[in-house]
Motif scaffolding. Structure first.
Motif, PDB file in Angstrom:
ATOM      1  N   ALA A  49       0.840  -1.112  -0.060  1.00  0.00           N
ATOM      2  CA  ALA A  49       0.141  -0.098   0.091  1.00  0.00           C
ATOM      3  C   ALA A  49       0.979   1.350  -0.014  1.00  0.00           C
ATOM      4  CB  ALA A  49      -0.936  -0.050   1.094  1.00  0.00           C
ATOM      5  N   GLU A  50       2.062   1.304   0.940  1.00  0.00           N
ATOM      6  CA  GLU A  50       2.714   2.559   0.782  1.00  0.00           C
ATOM      7  C   GLU A  50       3.467   2.716  -0.479  1.00  0.00           C
ATOM      8  OE1 GLU A  50       5.196   3.128   4.550  1.00  0.00           O
ATOM      9  OE2 GLU A  50       3.857   1.567   5.633  1.00  0.00           O
ATOM     10  N   GLY A  51       4.114   1.567  -0.953  1.00  0.00           N
ATOM     11  CA  GLY A  51       4.575   1.741  -2.227  1.00  0.00           C
ATOM     12  C   GLY A  51       3.883   1.823  -3.478  1.00  0.00           C
ATOM     13  N   ASP A  52       2.664   1.633  -3.131  1.00  0.00           N
ATOM     14  CA  ASP A  52       1.466   1.508  -4.484  1.00  0.00           C
ATOM     15  C   ASP A  52       1.708   0.723  -5.326  1.00  0.00           C
ATOM     16  OD1 ASP A  52      -0.845   2.630  -5.635  1.00  0.00           O
ATOM     17  OD2 ASP A  52       0.248   4.214  -6.751  1.00  0.00           O
ATOM     18  N   ILE A  53       1.950  -0.505  -4.972  1.00  0.00           N
ATOM     19  CA  ILE A  53       2.550  -1.359  -6.024  1.00  0.00           C
ATOM     20  C   ILE A  53       1.195  -2.539  -6.294  1.00  0.00           C
ATOM     21  CG2 ILE A  53       4.124  -3.526  -5.989  1.00  0.00           C
ATOM     22  CD1 ILE A  53       5.678  -2.313  -3.941  1.00  0.00           C
ATOM     23  N   HIS A  54       1.374  -2.632  -7.523  1.00  0.00           N
ATOM     24  CA  HIS A  54       0.044  -3.376  -7.857  1.00  0.00           C
ATOM     25  C   HIS A  54       0.282  -4.221  -9.431  1.00  0.00           C
ATOM     26  CE1 HIS A  54      -2.895  -1.627  -5.271  1.00  0.00           C
ATOM     27  NE2 HIS A  54      -2.585  -0.673  -5.517  1.00  0.00           N
ATOM     28  N   VAL A  55      -0.186  -5.485  -9.541  1.00  0.00           N
ATOM     29  CA  VAL A  55       0.094  -6.312 -10.383  1.00  0.00           C
ATOM     30  C   VAL A  55      -1.317  -6.333 -11.165  1.00  0.00           C
ATOM     31  CG1 VAL A  55       0.456  -8.706 -11.286  1.00  0.00           C
ATOM     32  CG2 VAL A  55       1.919  -7.579  -9.364  1.00  0.00           C
TER      33      VAL A  55
END
Length: 318
Positions: free
Chosen positions: A311-317
């Motif tokens: 969430a903090e790194g705004d990481i999504h696949v």
């Protein structure tokens, strides 16, 4: 009278399930692996299968079902009959995919933790030709670099990727992610000096460190690695920095408790086998047995920890 009939029916229906659990297993077991053959997790799966063969008295067949960042293989087991004959050897992707992917084709709650098998640290490395000699120098370079210090990973959302993202969040350094399709290509470019650093599993990195092709800077466990004892841990500089690559046995939800107990006991026995201990040691893997309850708590903790980083790194696949 109705109460008596219902009570009798309940006992009658439960009897076959109880008998099945007592007799388990009566035929071969499929151990699903959500990755192609040849990787570190595949190696652990085949070691485990050979030992479970002996303990359970039936063939345990490893079935590779790769694809979709482990989603395909995990889906197979999540939808399988809860009878103990289709199992999953999971890794951190099981804990991180629910946060990384907005639409999973399975419900993670449809799988039940049985036992952990291995829990091992990652290794932070740079090319042997790099001027960076320590974790402190890497962080300093990351903070001073305008264009960013690049890091490789085995793919978006993989444990090496998330480890570097955690380091980035904890140090506020300018680290730039370069994803690869697997650890092999990532290691090739790291050795060639085309990438500045990378986290990798012990089996993937240690062979190159011992050959002098990579320089290890640190490991990510709570204590120093027995395989690379001269390397400090990241937590010696950044308190509470822990990243582990783990494997755990999972079963479909609804698998009879007696069957789960037999499987947990079988894993415990397997992890005491000299053949398996020797095989894991050669690969740089740490055998780690946990009870069903402790395994569930461990995976829940991993899920919560990485959900925050994602969430903090705004990481999504996608």
């Amino acid at each position: 009278m109705l109460a008596c009939v219902l009570s009798f029916a309940a006992v009658f229906l439960a009897a076959p399930s109880a008998r099945a659990a007592a007799d388990y297993p009566t035929h071969s077991i499929t151990l699903v692996l959500a990755y192609p053959p040849g990787g570190g997790t595949d190696y652990v799966a085949r070691l485990l299968a050979r030992e479970l063969d002996k303990t359970l008295g039936v063939n345990v067949v490893v079935e590779n079902r790769p694809g979709g960042a482990s989603v395909i293989g995990t889906s197979v087991v999540a939808r399988a009959a809860p009878d103990g004959y289709t199992l999953l050897l999971a890794d951190p992707a099981y804990a991180t995919n629910p946060s990384l992917m907005r639409h999973l084709p399975y419900d993670p709650r449809n799988l039940t933790p049985v036992a952990t098998v291995t829990v091992s640290p990652l290794v932070l490395s740079v090319p042997a030709s790099s001027s960076i000699k320590s974790l402190g120098e890497l962080i300093a370079d990351g903070k001073q670099s305008r264009d960013g210090v690049t890091f490789a990973s085995a793919g978006l959302g993989s444990s090496p990727h998330l480890a570097a993202e955690l380091l980035k969040l904890r140090t506020h350094a300018n680290f730039v992610h370069v994803p690869y399709k697997g650890s092999g290509p990532a290691m090739t470019d790291l050795i060639g000096g085309r990438i500045d650093f990378a986290f990798a599993t012990l089996p993937a990195a240690s062979q190159y460190i011992l050959k002098g092709q990579l320089r290890g800077l640190a490991t990510t466990g709570a204590a120093r690695s027995k395989l690379l004892p001269d390397l400090p841990t990241v937590s010696e500089r950044i308190p509470d920095f822990r990243v582990n690559f783990w494997t755990a046995l999972l079963a479909p939800r609804g698998t009879p408790p007696d069957v789960l107990e037999k499987l947990n006991a079988a894993v415990k026995t397997a992890l005491q086998s000299p053949a398996m201990l020797n095989g894991l040691e050669q690969a740089g893997e740490n055998p780690t047995y946990m009870t069903q309850a402790d395994t569930a708590a461990f995976i829940a903790g991993e899920s919560s920890k990485w959900a925050k980083v994602i969430a903090e790194g705004d990481i999504h696949v996608q």
